[in-house]
Design a protein around this motif. Structure first.
Motif, mmCIF file in Angstrom:
data_model
loop_
_atom_site.group_PDB
_atom_site.id
_atom_site.type_symbol
_atom_site.label_atom_id
_atom_site.label_comp_id
_atom_site.label_asym_id
_atom_site.label_seq_id
_atom_site.Cartn_x
_atom_site.Cartn_y
_atom_site.Cartn_z
ATOM 1 N N SER A 5 36.479 47.619 47.459
ATOM 2 C CA SER A 5 35.050 47.196 47.419
ATOM 3 C C SER A 5 35.005 45.815 46.364
ATOM 4 N N LYS A 6 34.260 44.787 47.004
ATOM 5 C CA LYS A 6 34.168 43.580 46.181
ATOM 6 C C LYS A 6 33.591 43.760 44.644
ATOM 7 N N GLU A 7 32.601 44.693 44.788
ATOM 8 C CA GLU A 7 31.882 44.921 43.450
ATOM 9 C C GLU A 7 33.025 45.652 42.493
ATOM 10 N N LEU A 8 33.995 46.484 42.995
ATOM 11 C CA LEU A 8 34.818 47.196 41.984
ATOM 12 C C LEU A 8 35.867 46.222 41.643
ATOM 13 N N ARG A 9 36.284 45.417 42.607
ATOM 14 C CA ARG A 9 37.352 44.363 42.193
ATOM 15 C C ARG A 9 36.934 43.633 41.167
ATOM 16 N N LYS A 10 35.684 43.055 41.501
ATOM 17 C CA LYS A 10 34.984 42.252 40.480
ATOM 18 C C LYS A 10 34.772 42.765 39.041
ATOM 19 N N ALA A 11 34.412 44.156 38.998
ATOM 20 C CA ALA A 11 34.188 44.847 37.783
ATOM 21 C C ALA A 11 35.738 44.987 36.894
ATOM 22 N N ILE A 12 36.633 45.134 37.776
ATOM 23 C CA ILE A 12 38.180 45.375 37.223
ATOM 24 C C ILE A 12 38.549 44.170 36.580
ATOM 25 N N ALA A 13 38.320 42.918 37.275
ATOM 26 C CA ALA A 13 38.772 41.600 36.926
ATOM 27 C C ALA A 13 37.944 41.255 35.537
ATOM 28 N N GLU A 14 36.628 41.638 35.542
ATOM 29 C CA GLU A 14 35.832 41.207 34.247
ATOM 30 C C GLU A 14 36.018 42.014 33.191
ATOM 31 N N THR A 15 36.448 43.397 33.340
ATOM 32 C CA THR A 15 36.545 44.424 32.201
ATOM 33 C C THR A 15 37.976 44.156 31.478
ATOM 34 N N PHE A 16 38.866 44.046 32.612
ATOM 35 C CA PHE A 16 40.439 43.877 32.082
ATOM 36 C C PHE A 16 40.953 42.806 31.835
ATOM 37 N N TYR A 17 40.513 41.783 32.551
ATOM 38 C CA TYR A 17 41.261 40.349 32.509
ATOM 39 C C TYR A 17 40.273 39.332 32.168
ATOM 40 N N LYS A 18 39.083 39.761 31.215
ATOM 41 C CA LYS A 18 38.295 38.545 31.080
ATOM 42 C C LYS A 18 38.849 37.389 30.321
ATOM 43 N N LEU B 51 33.210 51.755 34.750
ATOM 44 C CA LEU B 51 33.188 50.505 34.068
ATOM 45 C C LEU B 51 31.872 49.886 33.861
ATOM 46 N N SER B 52 30.729 50.533 34.122
ATOM 47 C CA SER B 52 29.381 50.360 33.635
ATOM 48 C C SER B 52 29.236 50.629 32.329
ATOM 49 N N LYS B 53 28.393 49.855 31.503
ATOM 50 C CA LYS B 53 28.229 49.790 30.177
ATOM 51 C C LYS B 53 28.344 51.258 29.666
ATOM 52 N N GLU B 54 27.241 52.128 30.122
ATOM 53 C CA GLU B 54 27.265 53.489 29.702
ATOM 54 C C GLU B 54 28.736 54.246 30.069
#
Ligand code: MLT
Length: 435
Positions: free
Chosen positions: A109-122, A332-335
């Motif tokens: 899913s686009k959302e999860l791909r984005k969350a992975i990119a932002e969390t681990f590859y910022k 990968l959400s804040k909480e």
């Protein structure tokens, strides 16, 4: 140490060809289909099912024993509520007309791909479209092998997670095993041990097309430093090689070593990164991982590797379970991330307890700081003998180091995944045996 090992007769047995994998005798009827010769080339059963079989035999022999598993690196602590509820809600939604969904995008899913990119590859310039969500790193290793094919030359750290060598054998990249050394022909083994601080001497490493490199390494627990990872990237650049970098345990790194290969400038032109939610979020049973293939990574003819990987993913995979992806997103959400990292910290405390135990016994134990694994040295011994001796006398399952490559033959790997009471009890039992 008053630690007498059993004689070296119980080494891993070659696969018996007349039994099925469940150890049943086969019927006498035969098809006319020849066995794939690369399967024939595999020396042993896959490591972890073999360990499970040993455990089952042991339980049969000692039905009243309380066996403690410090073997396969399997997470033991419950998922955080926020993660479990997100999956439950998603699953429940599937039972409603508005919430039902069928196939998803093969790439995730686009959302999860984005969350992975932002969390681990910022700040590393990795885009969501370069992240491919999968059902786990191990499956992606095999998909990458399918992508590369049998004509690639490969290098591996020795020791390394066994799926790398076994999948290379299966796809046909290797020759036969040399019985003396235990090494397969056509693999460049990059020996990593205490003698070189677990980092290979690249000046003595032959050029290969693909370099499989895990950091933190499974099983040794060694995380490559900035300087070491720069060396690996430079080596790949000079040789025109592709690195497959396994960062499945990167969240365990605490000493400031890089957590992704893309922290090294220039790596996007030479590296693919494989990773997983298994050890980050306790998803060993849920199944979720990802692979990053940067758009800048090209074959010798200038064709983008990402296009071919996308083709493999679309052909061989229909996308990760939507339910698992909902869980991944929640973790990968804040909480969610705060909660999963507290589980990582719990396992790291286990590792500290075990490390302390081995050190107090005068044994050399490596890892356990940047990784949930300890790599314990028994100089002059055979790792299967050590495994058997510990199992027989303490009812503790470990993993014999030679299962990770010939360089592991004097080591055992001990996992820090486990309930705290089991870790403490295991420490007591090991102390009684080894002191
Ligand atoms: C291990 O114990 O090395 C791994 O967790 C097993 C796996 O990932 O398959």
């Amino acid at each position: 140490l008053s630690f007498a090992f059993m004689p070296c007769k119980t080494i891993l047995q070659p696969r018996a060809s007349i039994k099925t994998q469940d150890n049943e005798n086969v019927t006498s009827y035969r098809t006319k289909v020849a066995r794939n010769p690369t399967m024939e080339r595999l020396q042993y059963n896959y490591l972890f099912p073999e360990i499970s079989a040993r455990e089952a035999q042991h339980v049969k022999k000692y039905p009243n024993a309380k066996v403690i598993s410090l073997g396969i690196g399997d997470t033991t602590e419950p998922l955080p509520d926020v993660v479990a509820l997100s999956m439950a809600n998603y699953a429940h939604g599937l039972a409603t007309p508005t919430g039902y969904r069928g196939y998803g995008a093969e790439q995730g899913s686009k959302e999860l791909r984005k969350a992975i990119a932002e969390t681990f590859y910022k700040d590393m310039g990795i885009q969501d479209t370069e992240v491919f969500v999968s059902d786990g790193a191990q499956c992606d290793i095999s998909r990458l092998q399918l992508l590369f094919g049998s004509n690639m030359s490969i290098a591996v750290q020795d020791p390394i997670f066994p799926a790398y060598i076994d999948s290379s054998v299966i796809i046909g990249q290797t020759g036969d095993v040399e019985t003396e050394s235990g090494r397969y022909q056509n693999i460049e083994y990059m020996k990593c041990g205490p003698q070189n601080s677990f980092f290979p001497d690249l000046s003595k490493t032959a050029r290969t097309d693909i370099i499989f490199f895990c950091s933190p390494n499974n099983p040794t627990g060694h995380a490559a430093s900035w300087e070491q990872l720069e060396q690996v990237v430079r080596f790949a650049q000079e040789n025109g090689s592709i690195i497959v970098y396994d960062s499945a345990y990167a969240v365990y790194i605490t000493d400031g070593s890089p957590r992704s290969i893309y922290e090294i400038p220039g790596a996007k032109k030479v590296a693919i990164e494989v990773s997983s939610f298994s050890k980050i979020a306790g998803f060993t049973g849920v199944r979720l991982g990802w692979t990053v293939v940067p758009k800048e990574l090209m074959y010798s003819n200038g064709f983008p590797v990402i296009n071919d990987f996308n083709r493999i993913v679309c052909t061989c995979f229909n996308g990760a379970s939507r339910i698992a992806q909902a869980g991944g997103l929640a973790s990968l959400s804040k909480e969610g991330f705060k909660a999963v990292i507290s589980l990582v910290d719990y396992y790291k405390e286990n590792a500290e307890i075990l490390l302390e135990t081995f050190k107090s016994l005068g044994l050399r134990a490596y890892g356990g700081v940047n990784a949930p694994y300890l790599w314990v040295h028994f100089p002059g011994s055979n790792s299967w003998d050590v495994f058997n001796e510990i199992l027989e006398k303490t009812h503790i399952i470990t993993v014999p180091g030679s299962g990770f490559g010939p360089a592991g033959k004097e080591f055992i790997r001990v996992t820090a995944f486990g309930h705290r009471e089991n870790i403490l009890q295991a420490s007591d039992r090991l102390t009684s045996l080894l002191k």
